[in-house]
Design a protein around this motif. Structure first.
Motif, PDB file in Angstrom:
ATOM      1  N   MET A  85       0.856  -1.314  -0.004  1.00 58.27           N
ATOM      2  CA  MET A  85       0.042   0.104  -0.055  1.00 58.27           C
ATOM      3  C   MET A  85       0.822   1.120  -0.022  1.00 58.27           C
ATOM      4  SD  MET A  85      -2.829   1.070   2.840  1.00 58.27           S
ATOM      5  CE  MET A  85      -3.920  -0.131   2.340  1.00 58.27           C
ATOM      6  N   LEU A  86       0.533   2.208  -0.812  1.00 59.03           N
ATOM      7  CA  LEU A  86       1.085   3.459  -0.964  1.00 59.03           C
ATOM      8  C   LEU A  86       0.306   4.606  -0.354  1.00 59.03           C
ATOM      9  CD1 LEU A  86       2.933   4.147  -4.490  1.00 59.03           C
ATOM     10  CD2 LEU A  86       3.795   4.122  -2.091  1.00 59.03           C
ATOM     11  N   TYR A  87       0.629   5.405   0.577  1.00 58.57           N
ATOM     12  CA  TYR A  87      -0.048   6.472   1.164  1.00 58.57           C
ATOM     13  C   TYR A  87       0.625   7.829   0.809  1.00 58.57           C
ATOM     14  CZ  TYR A  87      -3.420   8.510   4.459  1.00 58.57           C
ATOM     15  OH  TYR A  87      -4.257   9.440   5.073  1.00 58.57           O
ATOM     16  N   ILE A  88       0.117   8.768  -0.028  1.00 61.91           N
ATOM     17  CA  ILE A  88       0.721   9.767  -0.482  1.00 61.91           C
ATOM     18  C   ILE A  88       0.074  10.962   0.083  1.00 61.91           C
ATOM     19  CG2 ILE A  88       1.159  11.198  -2.739  1.00 61.91           C
ATOM     20  CD1 ILE A  88       0.798   8.663  -4.217  1.00 61.91           C
ATOM     21  N   SER A  89       1.017  11.818   0.588  1.00 60.32           N
ATOM     22  CA  SER A  89       0.598  12.959   1.513  1.00 60.32           C
ATOM     23  C   SER A  89       1.288  14.098   0.729  1.00 60.32           C
ATOM     24  CB  SER A  89       0.922  12.686   2.945  1.00 60.32           C
ATOM     25  OG  SER A  89       1.287  14.342   3.585  1.00 60.32           O
ATOM     26  N   PRO A  90       0.464  15.213   0.704  1.00 58.54           N
ATOM     27  CA  PRO A  90       1.077  16.554   0.112  1.00 58.54           C
ATOM     28  C   PRO A  90       1.938  17.320   1.033  1.00 58.54           C
ATOM     29  CG  PRO A  90      -1.361  17.105   1.081  1.00 58.54           C
ATOM     30  CD  PRO A  90      -1.104  15.452   1.111  1.00 58.54           C
ATOM     31  N   LEU A  91       2.041  16.804   2.378  1.00 58.18           N
ATOM     32  CA  LEU A  91       3.016  17.307   3.352  1.00 58.18           C
ATOM     33  C   LEU A  91       3.909  16.406   3.909  1.00 58.18           C
ATOM     34  CD1 LEU A  91       0.902  20.163   5.364  1.00 58.18           C
ATOM     35  CD2 LEU A  91       2.830  20.682   3.681  1.00 58.18           C
ATOM     36  N   ARG A  92       5.242  16.929   3.866  1.00 60.65           N
ATOM     37  CA  ARG A  92       6.112  15.870   4.668  1.00 60.65           C
ATOM     38  C   ARG A  92       5.733  15.614   6.300  1.00 60.65           C
ATOM     39  NH1 ARG A  92      11.892  18.609   3.153  1.00 60.65           N
ATOM     40  NH2 ARG A  92      10.663  20.431   3.545  1.00 60.65           N
ATOM     41  N   ALA A  93       5.212  17.030   6.937  1.00 61.64           N
ATOM     42  CA  ALA A  93       4.846  16.783   8.281  1.00 61.64           C
ATOM     43  C   ALA A  93       3.560  16.047   8.289  1.00 61.64           C
ATOM     44  CB  ALA A  93       4.418  18.382   8.830  1.00 61.64           C
ATOM     45  N   LEU A  94       2.593  16.018   7.360  1.00 63.31           N
ATOM     46  CA  LEU A  94       1.480  15.117   7.334  1.00 63.31           C
ATOM     47  C   LEU A  94       1.782  13.652   7.506  1.00 63.31           C
ATOM     48  CD1 LEU A  94      -1.529  15.468   7.717  1.00 63.31           C
ATOM     49  CD2 LEU A  94      -1.618  15.604   5.265  1.00 63.31           C
ATOM     50  N   ALA A  95       2.964  13.480   6.620  1.00 61.85           N
ATOM     51  CA  ALA A  95       3.179  12.043   6.669  1.00 61.85           C
ATOM     52  C   ALA A  95       4.269  11.471   7.936  1.00 61.85           C
ATOM     53  CB  ALA A  95       4.560  11.945   5.361  1.00 61.85           C
ATOM     54  N   PHE A  96       4.578  12.275   8.672  1.00 60.66           N
ATOM     55  CA  PHE A  96       5.006  11.939   9.814  1.00 60.66           C
ATOM     56  C   PHE A  96       3.857  11.710  10.880  1.00 60.66           C
ATOM     57  CE2 PHE A  96       9.148  13.751   8.072  1.00 60.66           C
ATOM     58  CZ  PHE A  96      10.115  12.930   8.553  1.00 60.66           C
ATOM     59  N   ASP A  97       3.019  12.590  10.850  1.00 63.65           N
ATOM     60  CA  ASP A  97       1.787  12.456  11.700  1.00 63.65           C
ATOM     61  C   ASP A  97       1.205  11.327  11.370  1.00 63.65           C
ATOM     62  OD1 ASP A  97       0.637  14.244  13.462  1.00 63.65           O
ATOM     63  OD2 ASP A  97      -1.155  13.935  12.247  1.00 63.65           O
ATOM     64  N   ILE A  98       0.781  10.734  10.057  1.00 61.07           N
ATOM     65  CA  ILE A  98       0.206   9.667   9.909  1.00 61.07           C
ATOM     66  C   ILE A  98       0.981   8.237  10.153  1.00 61.07           C
ATOM     67  CG2 ILE A  98      -0.391   7.790   7.816  1.00 61.07           C
ATOM     68  CD1 ILE A  98      -0.679  10.986   6.287  1.00 61.07           C
ATOM     69  N   GLU A  99       2.415   8.342   9.961  1.00 61.83           N
ATOM     70  CA  GLU A  99       3.118   7.261  10.416  1.00 61.83           C
ATOM     71  C   GLU A  99       3.041   7.011  12.057  1.00 61.83           C
ATOM     72  OE1 GLU A  99       6.694   5.186  12.151  1.00 61.83           O
ATOM     73  OE2 GLU A  99       6.301   7.259  12.233  1.00 61.83           O
ATOM     74  N   LYS A 100       3.089   8.130  12.846  1.00 63.88           N
ATOM     75  CA  LYS A 100       2.698   8.154  14.195  1.00 63.88           C
ATOM     76  C   LYS A 100       1.510   7.803  14.606  1.00 63.88           C
ATOM     77  CE  LYS A 100       2.873  12.275  16.136  1.00 63.88           C
ATOM     78  NZ  LYS A 100       3.785  13.535  16.597  1.00 63.88           N
ATOM     79  N   ASN A 101       0.418   8.100  14.119  1.00 64.56           N
ATOM     80  CA  ASN A 101      -0.793   7.729  14.471  1.00 64.56           C
ATOM     81  C   ASN A 101      -1.335   6.299  14.091  1.00 64.56           C
ATOM     82  OD1 ASN A 101      -1.254  10.121  15.619  1.00 64.56           O
ATOM     83  ND2 ASN A 101      -2.307  11.002  13.868  1.00 64.56           N
ATOM     84  N   LEU A 102      -0.466   5.559  13.003  1.00 69.72           N
ATOM     85  CA  LEU A 102      -0.723   4.152  12.764  1.00 69.72           C
ATOM     86  C   LEU A 102      -0.248   3.208  13.862  1.00 69.72           C
ATOM     87  CD1 LEU A 102       0.190   3.863   9.196  1.00 69.72           C
ATOM     88  CD2 LEU A 102      -1.867   3.327  10.062  1.00 69.72           C
ATOM     89  N   ARG A 103       0.751   3.821  14.826  1.00 66.20           N
ATOM     90  CA  ARG A 103       1.385   2.814  15.551  1.00 66.20           C
ATOM     91  C   ARG A 103       0.379   2.395  16.659  1.00 66.20           C
ATOM     92  NH1 ARG A 103       5.927   6.976  17.241  1.00 66.20           N
ATOM     93  NH2 ARG A 103       6.778   7.201  15.175  1.00 66.20           N
ATOM     94  N   ALA A 104      -0.510   3.096  17.257  1.00 61.77           N
ATOM     95  CA  ALA A 104      -1.370   2.611  18.071  1.00 61.77           C
ATOM     96  C   ALA A 104      -2.586   1.644  17.726  1.00 61.77           C
ATOM     97  CB  ALA A 104      -2.129   3.693  18.839  1.00 61.77           C
ATOM     98  N   PRO A 105      -3.147   1.958  16.395  1.00 62.75           N
ATOM     99  CA  PRO A 105      -3.921   0.939  16.073  1.00 62.75           C
ATOM    100  C   PRO A 105      -3.391  -0.415  15.648  1.00 62.75           C
ATOM    101  CG  PRO A 105      -4.284   2.931  14.836  1.00 62.75           C
ATOM    102  CD  PRO A 105      -3.290   3.250  15.555  1.00 62.75           C
ATOM    103  N   LEU A 106      -2.328  -0.216  14.953  1.00 61.08           N
ATOM    104  CA  LEU A 106      -1.543  -1.616  14.718  1.00 61.08           C
ATOM    105  C   LEU A 106      -1.150  -2.546  15.991  1.00 61.08           C
ATOM    106  CD1 LEU A 106       0.914  -0.510  12.004  1.00 61.08           C
ATOM    107  CD2 LEU A 106      -1.088  -1.842  11.748  1.00 61.08           C
ATOM    108  N   LYS A 107      -0.970  -1.674  16.964  1.00 58.24           N
ATOM    109  CA  LYS A 107      -0.709  -2.471  18.219  1.00 58.24           C
ATOM    110  C   LYS A 107      -1.970  -2.847  18.724  1.00 58.24           C
ATOM    111  CE  LYS A 107       3.022  -3.510  20.808  1.00 58.24           C
ATOM    112  NZ  LYS A 107       3.942  -4.193  20.286  1.00 58.24           N
ATOM    113  N   GLY A 108      -3.028  -2.160  18.656  1.00 54.85           N
ATOM    114  CA  GLY A 108      -4.296  -2.838  19.289  1.00 54.85           C
ATOM    115  C   GLY A 108      -4.743  -4.178  18.399  1.00 54.85           C
ATOM    116  N   ILE A 109      -4.369  -4.096  17.047  1.00 52.17           N
ATOM    117  CA  ILE A 109      -4.825  -5.358  16.215  1.00 52.17           C
ATOM    118  C   ILE A 109      -3.890  -6.441  16.912  1.00 52.17           C
ATOM    119  CG2 ILE A 109      -4.698  -6.168  14.098  1.00 52.17           C
ATOM    120  CD1 ILE A 109      -5.095  -3.460  12.956  1.00 52.17           C
ATOM    121  N   GLU A 110      -2.692  -6.111  17.052  1.00 50.50           N
ATOM    122  CA  GLU A 110      -1.891  -7.126  17.589  1.00 50.50           C
ATOM    123  C   GLU A 110      -2.430  -8.004  18.799  1.00 50.50           C
ATOM    124  OE1 GLU A 110       2.738  -7.566  19.123  1.00 50.50           O
ATOM    125  OE2 GLU A 110       2.293  -6.149  17.576  1.00 50.50           O
ATOM    126  N   PHE A 111      -2.756  -6.743  19.938  1.00 54.36           N
ATOM    127  CA  PHE A 111      -3.355  -7.370  21.061  1.00 54.36           C
ATOM    128  C   PHE A 111      -4.526  -8.220  20.865  1.00 54.36           C
ATOM    129  CE2 PHE A 111      -1.317  -3.779  23.212  1.00 54.36           C
ATOM    130  CZ  PHE A 111      -0.095  -4.284  23.701  1.00 54.36           C
TER     131      PHE A 111
END
Length: 430
Positions: free
Chosen positions: A1-27
Motif C-alpha cells: 500500500m502507498l499512502y501519498i501525502s501533500p506535506l512531509r509533516a503530514l506524512a510523519f503524523d500518519i506514521e505516528k498515528n498508525l502505531r497505536a491501531p496496529l498495536k491494538g490489532i496485535e493485542f
C-alpha cells in the motif's frame, strides 16, 4: 500500500498515528489466539536520509508513506522495482493538489506507476473540502482506455462516498478599532487614539496592529490551546515575537517570573515550512501536551496534521478562500459534536469585505468549485523525460497512450503532443 501525502509533516503524523491501531490489532489477535504479523510501515520524504532510503530498497515495507515528489523520484530510480506489488494508493488531502500543476504531475506519476505494477491498483482519494466531487473523481481515476486525437477514452469507474456532515462553526470577524478608514494616515489630533507604526519616510502613521495584538493575547489566555494562522512566514515570526513581548509587559502568570519580570518560557511559537523538521515536531508536541498555549502558523498546519484538542483558531487577514478558511477554522473543536470556533482579524477595509464574504460562505458550506488543469505542457515535458530515463526503451505510441489515460491530458491533440516531443528532441519551433 502507498499512502501519498501533500506535506512531509503530514506524512510523519500518519506514521505516528498508525502505531497505536496496529498495536491494538496485535493485542486483539493475541486474545483470540490468532497468528498476526505486524505490517511494516516505511516512510520516504525529502527528509529521509540516504541510508534509510537504501534500506527501503533492500527491504520494502508493507505500507509506504511518501509525498508526490518522492514517489516521482522512486519511479526514476532502482526503487521502482520495489513498487511492483502495489495494490492500493491512498492520496490524502487530494483537494490541495487537484487544481495545481503539482496535481497534474502526480496524476502522470500514477499512470507511470500503473505501467510498473503487476496489476492495476485501487486509488483512494481523501478530502474534507472539495466540490464538485465528480470533477475530483475524474482527476483521481483517470481513463481506463486512452482516447484518440483530442477525444477522451473511457473513464475508470470511481465510487464517490460522500461522508460529509456539516460542521458547526462559530466564527467571528473582529475589528478592534472604531473606524478603519483612518488607517495608514499621518498621526494628528483627530486620530491620536490609534496605534502607530513607522511609514519608512520618518513620520508615524496610524496602524491596526497595536490594537490587534492585545485582542489576540486576550483570546490566547482565555483558552487552553490556540492556533493563529498568518498568510506569510515573516508575519508569523513577527506576530509570535510581539505576542511574547506583550505577555512579558503584562506579566502573564506562568510565563513571566514575578520577581525579575523576565520571561521563563515562551507563550507563543512560530511554525512554518522553513523550520527544521525536528523543530516543527517539538513545537507540535508542545502544543498537544499543553506545554505551549499557542502556535502562529502559515499553511504548514492547514492540512490534516493532528494537533490534538485545539480550542480556538485565529486567522489574521482573510484566509483568501472558503476551503482554506474551513481547513484552518476546522482545526478547532476536532471532537465529535464540538463546534469549530474561530476569530478572523481583517487588516484593512478591503480585507474586511473579503473576510465577511468568506465567513458567510463558510457558515453556509459554499466551498469554491475545483477544476483540475488541462494540458500543462511543462509538467508533461518533465514526466516524459523522466519516463524515458527510467525505461530501457519506449515507443511514441506507448507514451501517448500513458499520457491520455491521465485526466489532465485526456484530450491532448496529436499536434500538441508532437510539439512537446519535438521540443525535447531539440527541434525548436522557428
Amino acid at each position: 500500500m502507498l499512502y501519498i501525502s501533500p506535506l512531509r509533516a503530514l506524512a510523519f503524523d500518519i506514521e505516528k498515528n498508525l502505531r497505536a491501531p496496529l498495536k491494538g490489532i496485535e493485542f486483539a489477535a493475541e486474545r483470540l489466539g490468532e497468528k498476526f504479523v505486524a505490517p511494516e510501515v516505511g516512510m520516504r520524504t525529502g527528509d529521509t536520509p540516504s541510508n534509510d532510503r537504501q534500506k527501503l530498497i533492500r527491504r520494502p515495507p508493507d505500507l509506504l508513506i511518501t509525498t508526490p515528489e518522492s514517489l516521482y523520484l522512486m519511479l526514476t530510480s532502482k526503487a521502482a522495482e520495489t513498487l511492483v506489488g502495489v495494490e492500493t494508493v491512498i492520496i490524502d488531502e487530494i483537494h490541495a493538489m487537484a487544481t495545481t500543476k503539482r496535481g497534474a504531475h502526480l496524476a502522470l506519476t500514477l499512470e507511470r506507476l500503473e505501467m510498473v505494477t503487476e496489476k492495476p491498483f485501487q486509488r483512494i482519494g481523501l478530502s474534507a473540502t472539495q466540490r464538485p466531487l465528480e470533477e475530483i473523481a475524474e482527476f483521481l481515476g483517470g481513463y481506463e482506455t486512452a482516447g484518440t486525437d483530442g477525444q477522451p477514452g473511457t473513464l475508470r469507474p470511481v465510487k464517490i462516498i460522500d461522508a460529509g456532515i456539516k460542521k458547526q462553526l462559530e466564527v467571528e470577524v473582529v475589528i478592534p478599532i472604531e473606524d478603519m478608514s483612518d488607517l495608514g494616515r499621518p498621526v494628528n489630533e483627530s486620530n491620536a487614539g490609534f496605534g502607530t507604526a513607522g511609514s519608512g519616510t520618518g513620520d508615524s502613521r496610524t496602524s491596526i496592529w497595536p490594537s490587534i495584538y492585545p485582542e489576540i493575547l486576550k483570546r490566547i489566555l482565555a483558552n487552553r490551546s490556540t492556533i493563529i494562522f498568518c498568510n506569510a512566514r515573516r508575519a508569523a515570526e513577527r506576530l509570535a515575537a510581539k505576542l511574547n513581548e506583550l505577555a512579558v509587559d503584562e506579566g502573564v502568570p506562568g510565563i513571566v517570573d514575578p520577581e525579575t519580570g523576565a520571561m521563563t518560557e515562551e507563550l507563543v511559537k512560530a511554525h512554518h515550512g522553513s523550520l527544521a523538521r525536528e523543530q516543527r515536531v517539538v513545537i507540535e508536541d508542545q502544543l498537544k501536551r499543553g506545554e505551549l498555549r499557542a502556535i502562529v502558523a502559515t499553511s504548514s498546519l492547514e492540512l490534516g496534521i493532528d494537533m490534538g484538542a485545539v480550542d480556538l483558531v485565529i486567522q489574521v487577514e482573510s484566509p483568501g478562500a472558503v476551503s482554506r478558511g474551513m481547513q484552518r477554522i476546522g482545526r478547532a473543536g476536532h471532537q465529535v459534536g464540538e463546534p469549530s470556533r474561530g476569530s478572523i482579524f481583517p487588516k484593512h477595509r478591503g480585507d474586511l469585505l473579503e473576510a465577511a464574504v468568506v465567513t458567510r460562505r463558510m457558515v453556509d458550506g459554499e466551498i469554491e468549485s475545483s477544476r483540475f488543469l488541462r494540458n500543462p505542457l511543462d509538467v508533461l515535458a518533465q514526466q516524459i523525460v523522466a519516463h524515458a530515463a527510467a525505461v530501457e526503451e519506449c515507443s511514441v505510441e506507448e507514451v501517448t497512450s500513458m499520457v491520455r489515460r491521465c485526466a489532465n491530458f485526456a484530450e491532448i491533440s496529436d499536434e500538441l503532443l508532437n510539439n512537446v516531443l519535438d521540443l525535447l528532441s531539440g527541434r525548436y519551433p522557428s
